[in-house]
Design a protein around this motif. Structure first.
Motif, PDB file in Angstrom:
ATOM      1  N   PRO A  45       3.801   0.943  -3.256  1.00  0.00           N
ATOM      2  CA  PRO A  45       2.773   0.841  -4.290  1.00  0.00           C
ATOM      3  C   PRO A  45       3.381   0.521  -5.649  1.00  0.00           C
ATOM      4  O   PRO A  45       4.431   1.039  -6.004  1.00  0.00           O
ATOM      5  CB  PRO A  45       2.122   2.222  -4.274  1.00  0.00           C
ATOM      6  CG  PRO A  45       3.108   3.128  -3.643  1.00  0.00           C
ATOM      7  CD  PRO A  45       3.935   2.288  -2.722  1.00  0.00           C
ATOM      8  N   SER A  50       0.807  -1.223   0.000  1.00  0.00           N
ATOM      9  CA  SER A  50       0.000   0.000   0.000  1.00  0.00           C
ATOM     10  C   SER A  50       0.840   1.273   0.000  1.00  0.00           C
ATOM     11  O   SER A  50       0.471   2.259  -0.627  1.00  0.00           O
ATOM     12  CB  SER A  50      -0.949   0.006   1.202  1.00  0.00           C
ATOM     13  OG  SER A  50      -0.217  -0.091   2.415  1.00  0.00           O
ATOM     14  N   SER A  80      -0.975   3.145   4.191  1.00  0.00           N
ATOM     15  CA  SER A  80      -0.843   1.997   5.075  1.00  0.00           C
ATOM     16  C   SER A  80      -1.497   2.296   6.415  1.00  0.00           C
ATOM     17  O   SER A  80      -1.416   3.418   6.920  1.00  0.00           O
ATOM     18  CB  SER A  80       0.634   1.679   5.285  1.00  0.00           C
ATOM     19  OG  SER A  80       0.798   0.672   6.260  1.00  0.00           O
TER      20      SER A  80
END
Length: 171
Positions: free
Chosen positions: A135, A111, A143
Motif C-alpha cells: 500500500p 493492496s 489482498s
C-alpha cells in the motif's frame, strides 16, 4: 558399402546417451529491480534503497545501478553504475527467474505487502512480467491473494539473490 572411389564404409547403429533435459537458461534480455521500503501511510513510502539490474540482449554484462538513502537523509543517493559479467551469474539469475514464475502477486496490485518484508521485486523479460507491491499513500487494504509460508520463504530467497548480485564487485 563400397563407394565409387573404392572406400569401404561400414554403418554402425550408435545409440545416443539418454537425453537429459538441458539446464534452464535465463532469458537473453531482462531487467529487475529490488526496492526496500514499499509501504506508506498517508505519505508515500520512503525507500531505503533501490537496486536495478539490466541485461540487454546484445550485451554480455549485467548493468547494476544503486540508489541508497543513508540514515537521516530524506533522499536516495545514486552510486556509480557497475557491470558484472552476466555469464558468471546465470545460475543465480535463472534461480531468481524460476522463483518469480511460481510466486503470486497481490490482488488488486498495491493492496497489501503479502510477503511482509516491506520489499518489492519487479522483473521484466519476454516471458515474464512480475511485480509485487504494498500500500502506498492513502491506498491499501487486503489482498485477495495471500502468500503461504513456503511462498514467503521463496520470496526471501529471491530477495537474497538480488542482494547477493548487487554486492558483487565489478570485474
Amino acid at each position: 558399402m563400397t563407394s565409387a572411389s573404392g572406400c569401404t564404409y561400414r554403418f554402425v547403429d550408435v545409440q545416443s546417451p539418454p537425453s537429459s533435459s538441458p539446464l534452464p537458461m535465463p532469458p537473453s534480455e531482462y531487467s529487475f529491480r529490488l526496492q526496500k521500503g514499499i509501504t506508506g501511510g498517508f505519505a508515500p513510502p520512503t525507500p531505503d534503497y533501490i537496486y536495478t539490474l539490466t541485461k540487454p540482449s546484445n550485451a554480455t554484462n549485467l548493468l547494476v545501478t544503486s540508489a541508497v538513502r543513508h540514515a537521516g537523509s530524506p533522499q536516495l543517493q545514486d552510486a556509480l553504475p557497475r557491470s558484472l559479467p552476466a555469464a558468471d551469474y546465470d545460475a543465480l539469475i535463472d534461480e531468481l527467474h524460476s522463483i518469480l514464475k511460481e510466486l503470486p502477486m497481490e490482488s488488486p496490485p498495491g493492496s497489501e505487502d503479502i510477503y511482509g518484508l516491506d520489499t518489492s521485486i519487479a522483473w521484466g523479460s519476454d516471458d515474464l512480467e512480475w511485480c509485487n507491491g504494498g500500500p502506498q499513500g492513502c491506498g491499501g487494504g487486503t489482498s485477495e491473494v495471500q502468500a503461504t509460508d513456503e511462498q514467503k520463504a521463496k520470496f526471501r530467497r529471491a530477495v537474497d539473490i538480488v542482494n547477493e548480485l548487487t554486492s558483487k564487485e565489478s570485474k
